[in-house]
Design a protein around this motif. Structure first.
Motif, PDB file in Angstrom:
ATOM      1  N   UNK A 622       0.845  -1.197   0.000  1.00  8.67           N
ATOM      2  CA  UNK A 622       0.000   0.000   0.000  1.00  8.67           C
ATOM      3  C   UNK A 622       0.877   1.242   0.000  1.00  8.67           C
ATOM      4  N   UNK A 623       0.409   2.276  -0.670  1.00  9.02           N
ATOM      5  CA  UNK A 623       1.166   3.532  -0.766  1.00  9.02           C
ATOM      6  C   UNK A 623       0.331   4.663  -0.178  1.00  9.02           C
ATOM      7  N   UNK A 624       0.747   5.190   0.947  1.00 10.54           N
ATOM      8  CA  UNK A 624      -0.065   6.227   1.612  1.00 10.54           C
ATOM      9  C   UNK A 624      -0.384   7.410   0.716  1.00 10.54           C
ATOM     10  N   UNK A 625       0.518   7.766  -0.210  1.00 17.68           N
ATOM     11  CA  UNK A 625       0.264   8.938  -1.057  1.00 17.68           C
ATOM     12  C   UNK A 625      -0.890   8.721  -2.040  1.00 17.68           C
ATOM     13  N   UNK A 626      -1.315   7.443  -2.224  1.00 19.96           N
ATOM     14  CA  UNK A 626      -2.437   7.153  -3.119  1.00 19.96           C
ATOM     15  C   UNK A 626      -3.759   7.034  -2.371  1.00 19.96           C
ATOM     16  N   UNK A 627      -3.728   7.159  -1.056  1.00 23.41           N
ATOM     17  CA  UNK A 627      -4.936   6.935  -0.245  1.00 23.41           C
ATOM     18  C   UNK A 627      -6.063   7.872  -0.640  1.00 23.41           C
ATOM     19  N   UNK A 628      -5.751   9.095  -1.042  1.00 22.07           N
ATOM     20  CA  UNK A 628      -6.792  10.053  -1.425  1.00 22.07           C
ATOM     21  C   UNK A 628      -7.016  10.076  -2.925  1.00 22.07           C
ATOM     22  N   UNK A 629      -5.956  10.010  -3.695  1.00 27.76           N
ATOM     23  CA  UNK A 629      -6.107  10.128  -5.144  1.00 27.76           C
ATOM     24  C   UNK A 629      -6.648   8.872  -5.800  1.00 27.76           C
ATOM     25  N   UNK A 630      -6.311   7.697  -5.275  1.00 28.54           N
ATOM     26  CA  UNK A 630      -6.762   6.438  -5.887  1.00 28.54           C
ATOM     27  C   UNK A 630      -6.867   5.349  -4.826  1.00 28.54           C
ATOM     28  N   UNK A 631      -7.789   5.495  -3.877  1.00 28.53           N
ATOM     29  CA  UNK A 631      -7.856   4.541  -2.752  1.00 28.53           C
ATOM     30  C   UNK A 631      -8.174   3.120  -3.171  1.00 28.53           C
ATOM     31  N   UNK A 632      -8.883   2.935  -4.273  1.00 31.85           N
ATOM     32  CA  UNK A 632      -9.261   1.591  -4.713  1.00 31.85           C
ATOM     33  C   UNK A 632      -8.307   1.038  -5.769  1.00 31.85           C
ATOM     34  N   UNK A 633      -7.225   1.762  -6.032  1.00 31.49           N
ATOM     35  CA  UNK A 633      -6.191   1.297  -6.974  1.00 31.49           C
ATOM     36  C   UNK A 633      -6.728   1.070  -8.377  1.00 31.49           C
ATOM     37  N   UNK A 634      -7.689   1.889  -8.792  1.00 29.02           N
ATOM     38  CA  UNK A 634      -8.225   1.724 -10.143  1.00 29.02           C
ATOM     39  C   UNK A 634      -7.216   2.116 -11.209  1.00 29.02           C
ATOM     40  N   UNK A 635      -6.286   3.005 -10.870  1.00 24.31           N
ATOM     41  CA  UNK A 635      -5.270   3.430 -11.833  1.00 24.31           C
ATOM     42  C   UNK A 635      -4.118   2.444 -11.921  1.00 24.31           C
ATOM     43  N   UNK A 636      -4.098   1.457 -11.052  1.00 20.21           N
ATOM     44  CA  UNK A 636      -3.135   0.357 -11.103  1.00 20.21           C
ATOM     45  C   UNK A 636      -1.706   0.826 -10.906  1.00 20.21           C
ATOM     46  N   UNK A 637      -1.504   1.683  -9.916  1.00 17.09           N
ATOM     47  CA  UNK A 637      -0.149   2.113  -9.564  1.00 17.09           C
ATOM     48  C   UNK A 637       0.551   1.092  -8.689  1.00 17.09           C
ATOM     49  N   UNK A 638      -0.109  -0.021  -8.382  1.00 18.21           N
ATOM     50  CA  UNK A 638       0.487  -1.119  -7.631  1.00 18.21           C
ATOM     51  C   UNK A 638      -0.328  -2.372  -7.913  1.00 18.21           C
ATOM     52  N   UNK A 639       0.168  -3.514  -7.440  1.00 23.12           N
ATOM     53  CA  UNK A 639      -0.623  -4.742  -7.495  1.00 23.12           C
ATOM     54  C   UNK A 639      -1.593  -4.743  -6.315  1.00 23.12           C
ATOM     55  N   UNK A 640      -2.543  -5.662  -6.346  1.00 23.72           N
ATOM     56  CA  UNK A 640      -3.466  -5.841  -5.233  1.00 23.72           C
ATOM     57  C   UNK A 640      -3.143  -7.127  -4.486  1.00 23.72           C
ATOM     58  N   UNK A 641      -3.269  -7.081  -3.167  1.00 22.14           N
ATOM     59  CA  UNK A 641      -3.157  -8.302  -2.365  1.00 22.14           C
ATOM     60  C   UNK A 641      -4.510  -8.996  -2.422  1.00 22.14           C
ATOM     61  N   UNK A 642      -4.518 -10.296  -2.728  1.00 18.17           N
ATOM     62  CA  UNK A 642      -5.772 -11.029  -2.904  1.00 18.17           C
ATOM     63  C   UNK A 642      -5.789 -12.263  -2.021  1.00 18.17           C
ATOM     64  N   UNK A 643      -6.853 -12.437  -1.263  1.00 12.28           N
ATOM     65  CA  UNK A 643      -7.040 -13.675  -0.527  1.00 12.28           C
ATOM     66  C   UNK A 643      -7.428 -14.756  -1.533  1.00 12.28           C
ATOM     67  N   UNK A 644      -6.754 -15.888  -1.495  1.00  5.95           N
ATOM     68  CA  UNK A 644      -7.005 -16.936  -2.470  1.00  5.95           C
ATOM     69  C   UNK A 644      -8.391 -17.548  -2.251  1.00  5.95           C
ATOM     70  N   UNK A 645      -8.941 -18.189  -3.288  1.00 10.03           N
ATOM     71  CA  UNK A 645     -10.263 -18.793  -3.196  1.00 10.03           C
ATOM     72  C   UNK A 645     -10.244 -20.014  -2.274  1.00 10.03           C
ATOM     73  N   UNK A 646     -11.447 -20.459  -1.953  1.00  9.40           N
ATOM     74  CA  UNK A 646     -11.622 -21.525  -0.957  1.00  9.40           C
ATOM     75  C   UNK A 646     -10.814 -22.771  -1.305  1.00  9.40           C
TER      76      UNK A 646
END
Length: 844
Positions: A622-646
């Motif tokens: 997570x990047x604190x500087x993106x918390x306001x500009x892109x909190x949901x990471x729609x611009x894809x400035x990083x990868x997302x952490x994903x919980x694997x499926x069941x």
């Protein structure tokens, strides 16, 4: 309509909401900025559904808006749309207060700007032809690994946002293994990847992706995604929920994906493989996609009602999986938001209305375990197999005749075992003689069962046919057989009518029978053959994968993207209609869709393009500087952490423990599960936990009852497959942590990991701890982690020394002979702790 103007409203004082996507230059895009407002706030009363249309005004059509002066281009003050939105009169304001959907000041400002700029409409973006955008230039050329990155970087650079650095190589290795095969990477493969990555990062990633795409486990991993959409389960559903043997379809999916069957063929064979010229057995099995519908086995049900429900499910599933549309909304009335009429829904219904199955098993084909995975089988052996199957079928068809002759022979002096010269049973009152002496029409059910059972013991022809089939299967290395349900149409198609208000009992006779067809908003269905021939499922399947279809390639690549980032470029992956989200990167979506089609509909090619991109390879921190500009990471400035499926939760534990049985395909398996699962089901299921290798098969193969799914799977959000599931939800509950620590099956796998550590590192405690981290997380421990785990191990040792009986109960039974129970139990405790962490069930 008399205009009602708001007296004072300082719209300019409100900033445009970033969530609506208006560009920073202030230019308004109809599809991105305006249509979502009209669709959400207006279309329910002023949209496509004529039955709920008010004031004869359709705001989904510009000509209607102009005719009613709702829109006066260039003049917001004279436009009734804006006047109603801004009105402070409760009897005039739109939407009306009862709708509880008021237009926000920011949305009103967008409408004002749009009208001032001319109030132009555009066709809904998802129904427009797929564009051919050129990857844009970027300032940092070296940061782009392939065209995907150019589209992402261009958006980031426009906002002066830097992308994240590449994830460390160990994280990349684990990420790729989980995303492409659903299994943890072996420590030796991580080590070799680290060396390759130091020499040439791009080549190392590309080679690992190729290796994983070639793995047979790739088909299992991506097959699970597809089986969700196919609503695959091992039972019929409803309250009785009896078993079904539909695993051959699951095997077909795995094989098709491993072979990289082009997605257009993948589509055609599943929707209409039975209608292909001289279809192969695998193509018949493929049509099991639409036999995964529920079957109601309760007494007293109306089979025609549930046949109609099956057809409805097939229409809705086709719409969800391939079109990304909520077709089901048009079952009872014209869609309120999308251009799909009530009539068009039943024109699609007509494609599926001719099946021979009527709330029953219907048509089947005989498939042996392993048959769909045969590689270049001997044609003569295959021919012998099919002949043996045909001979057995002929034998079974003549069973009644042979049994009648056998019954007659007993009365003529033959013995009950079929030999000549021996009298029938001595006792005149034996149940068999009594049954034989009773007229066939007057025999009780018990007598009929007795005679059938006795004849089966001496039916030499059936036994010979069974032996011949077994020998033919053995010659090919095949296992037990199953009758897989497949699609088959009636010779004479049923008539299809519009169902008024969706009721199958209330046909619209005035409109009359319908011809199968597709929505007018999409490309036309090619004309069927001459002489008034009706289009069929094969025509529908070919229509779906025509190269100019606007929806199918977009929907497909968007879902593939979703698997790698947790969300699609279109966030509403199940709704590409007007209520759906606008793409975060529309040009990238179209580039991927066009490249997918032009690349031969290859899923592996698409996946490699995404998985080798710099966008995918970014760190997920997570990047604190993106918390306001892109909190949901729609611009894809990083990868997302994903919980694997069941299923992957269990698969990760299996691969870490070393107990994984890697067999591909075959019937479902029954690993241990808690007692009481069937306490509240109408019929108790037979669940005897496997004791051999099947106990350690992948989660994909766990026998799945719709009425009472395997508890570990439901705890981690697996769907119940009553209907199509295109994307799973992800929850985070205390029960998940409790299950990881205490579930019987996972505890057994923790013991397996403990035993594995003791075997593979028999002398060095430090090396054992390091290997534990490599097996679970694909990386060595930090110093702080090493100290924490070492301290925990010492606590466990002390505890088990004080409780030797507990140590015996916890220690793995297959531990090395030289290891005492206390040490083995302590390492089992360490294994449980490592498996019960967020990192273990998370793809970084």
């Amino acid at each position: 309509m008399g205009p009602t103007r708001a007296t004072v409203f300082l719209l300019a004082a409100f900033a445009v909401s970033p969530g609506l996507g208006a560009s920073e230059t202030g230019a308004i895009d109809f599809n991105r900025d305006v249509r979502p407002i009209l669709s959400d706030k207006c279309f329910q009363c002023h949209g496509p559904d004529e039955q709920t249309l008010e004031a004869d005004l359709r705001l989904d059509r510009r000509e209607s808006a102009l005719a009613r002066e709702a829109l006066v281009p260039g003049d917001p003050d004279r436009s009734e749309l804006l006047a109603r939105v801004l009105s402070d009169d409760r009897s005039e304001v739109m939407p009306p207060p009862r709708a509880k959907k008021s237009v926000t000041p920011a949305e009103a400002e967008i409408l004002r700007k749009w009208i001032a700029e001319g109030g132009e409409y555009k066709g809904h973006w998802a129904f427009e032809p797929v564009a051919a955008p050129e990857p844009p230039p970027v300032a940092d050329e070296a940061a782009a690994k392939n065209p995907v990155d150019r589209f992402v970087l261009a958006e980031l650079e426009a906002r002066s946002i830097a992308p994240s650095p590449e994830a460390d190589p160990a994280t990349l290795a684990r990420r790729l293994h989980l995303d492409l095969t659903g299994l943890l990477p072996p420590p030796n493969r991580v080590e070799s990847f680290l060396a390759e990555h130091r020499a040439d990062p791009d080549k190392a990633v590309s080679d690992l992706v190729d290796e994983l795409l070639a793995s047979p486990h790739y088909g299992e991993r991506w097959g699970r995604h597809w089986l969700d959409q196919a609503r695959y389960a091992d039972s019929h559903g409803y309250s009785i929920d009896g078993d079904r043997a539909q695993w051959p379809y699951r095997d077909w999916v795995i094989r098709a994906l491993n072979d990289d069957l082009p997605f257009d063929r993948f589509t055609i064979e599943q929707i209409a493989g039975d209608l292909l010229p001289d279809p192969a057995k695998s193509q018949l099995v493929a049509t099991g996609f639409h036999r995964n519908t529920l079957i109601n086995q309760e007494g007293g049900t109306d089979n025609e009602q549930f046949r109609n429900e099956e057809v409805v499910d097939r229409v809705n599933t086709t719409g969800a999986v391939w079109l990304g549309l909520t077709l089901g909304c048009a079952q009872c009335h014209t869609h309120k938001y999308d251009p799909i009429s009530h009539r068009e829904y039943f024109e699609l219904f007509a494609f599926f209305n001719h099946g021979t199955d009527v709330n029953n098993t219907g048509a089947t084909v005989d498939v042996s375990e392993g048959e769909l995975f045969l590689e270049n089988p001997d044609p003569e052996k295959l021919a012998r197999l099919e002949e043996a199957r045909a001979a057995l079928a002929r034998t079974l068809a003549a069973t009644t005749k042979r049994q009648a002759e056998w019954e007659k022979s007993l009365g003529a002096g033959a013995s009950a075992d079929g030999s000549e010269g021996k009298a029938a049973p001595d006792k005149a009152d034996s149940p068999l003689l009594v049954a034989l002496g009773t007229e066939p029409a007057k025999r009780s059910n018990e007598q009929k069962r007795l005679l059938t059972a006795e004849f089966a013991k001496v039916d030499s022809e059936k036994k010979a046919a069974d032996r011949a089939l077994s020998e033919a299967k053995r010659a090919l290395g095949l296992g037990a057989s199953a009758k897989a349900m497949v699609m088959r149409d009636l010779p004479q198609p049923r008539e299809t009518f519009i169902h008024l208000r969706g009721s199958f009992l209330d046909h619209d006779l005035e409109t009359g029978p319908l011809r199968p067809g597709t929505p007018a908003a999409l490309p036309p269905l090619p004309e069927a053959g001459g002489d008034g021939e009706m289009p069929d499922r094969l025509d529908l399947a070919k229509w779906l994968v025509r190269t100019d279809h606007p929806l199918v390639p977009r929907v497909t690549v968007n879902r593939a993207w979703m698997r790698f980032f947790g969300a699609g470029l279109v966030e509403t992956e199940n709704d590409f209609g007007t209520q759906g989200a606008y793409p975060s990167h529309p040009e990238l979506l179209d580039w991927l869709a066009r490249d997918f089609v032009e690349g031969g509909w290859s899923m592996k090619r698409l996946i490699k393009t995404i998985a080798t991109s710099a966008t995918y390879r970014q760190a997920s921190r997570a990047r604190p500087e993106l918390a306001e500009t892109d909190p949901l990471n729609k611009l894809l400035a990083r990868q997302n952490r994903l919980r694997v499926e069941a299923e992957i939760v269990r698969d990760a534990a299996l691969s870490a423990s070393g107990l994984l049985h890697p067999k591909i395909g075959g019937p479902g398996v029954r690993p241990p599960q808690p007692d009481g699962v069937y306490a509240f089901t109408q019929t108790k299921k037979n669940w005897t936990a496997a004791t051999g290798p099947d106990r350690y098969r992948r989660g994909l193969y766990i026998h799945f009852y719709r009425s009472a799914p395997y508890p570990l799977l439901t705890t981690f959000d697996s769907p119940d497959f009553q209907s199509v599931c295109t994307a799973r939800v992800r929850s985070n509950t205390p029960l998940q942590a409790l299950s990881l620590a205490n579930d019987e099956a996972l505890f057994e796998l923790a013991r397996g990991l403990g035993s594995r550590l003791l075997r593979e590192e028999p002398r060095d405690e430090e090396a054992r701890l390091r290997r534990a981290f490599l097996l679970c997380y694909g990386r060595p421990p930090s110093e702080a982690e090493r100290n924490a785990v070492a301290s925990f191990r010492e606590t466990q040792l002390a505890s088990f020394r004080n409780e030797p009986e507990a140590a015996e109960a916890v220690a793995p039974p297959d531990r090395p002979e030289t290891v005492d129970p206390v040490t083995a139990a302590a390492w089992t405790g360490v294994a449980r702790a490592l498996m019960n962490t967020d990192e273990f069930i998370t793809r970084e």
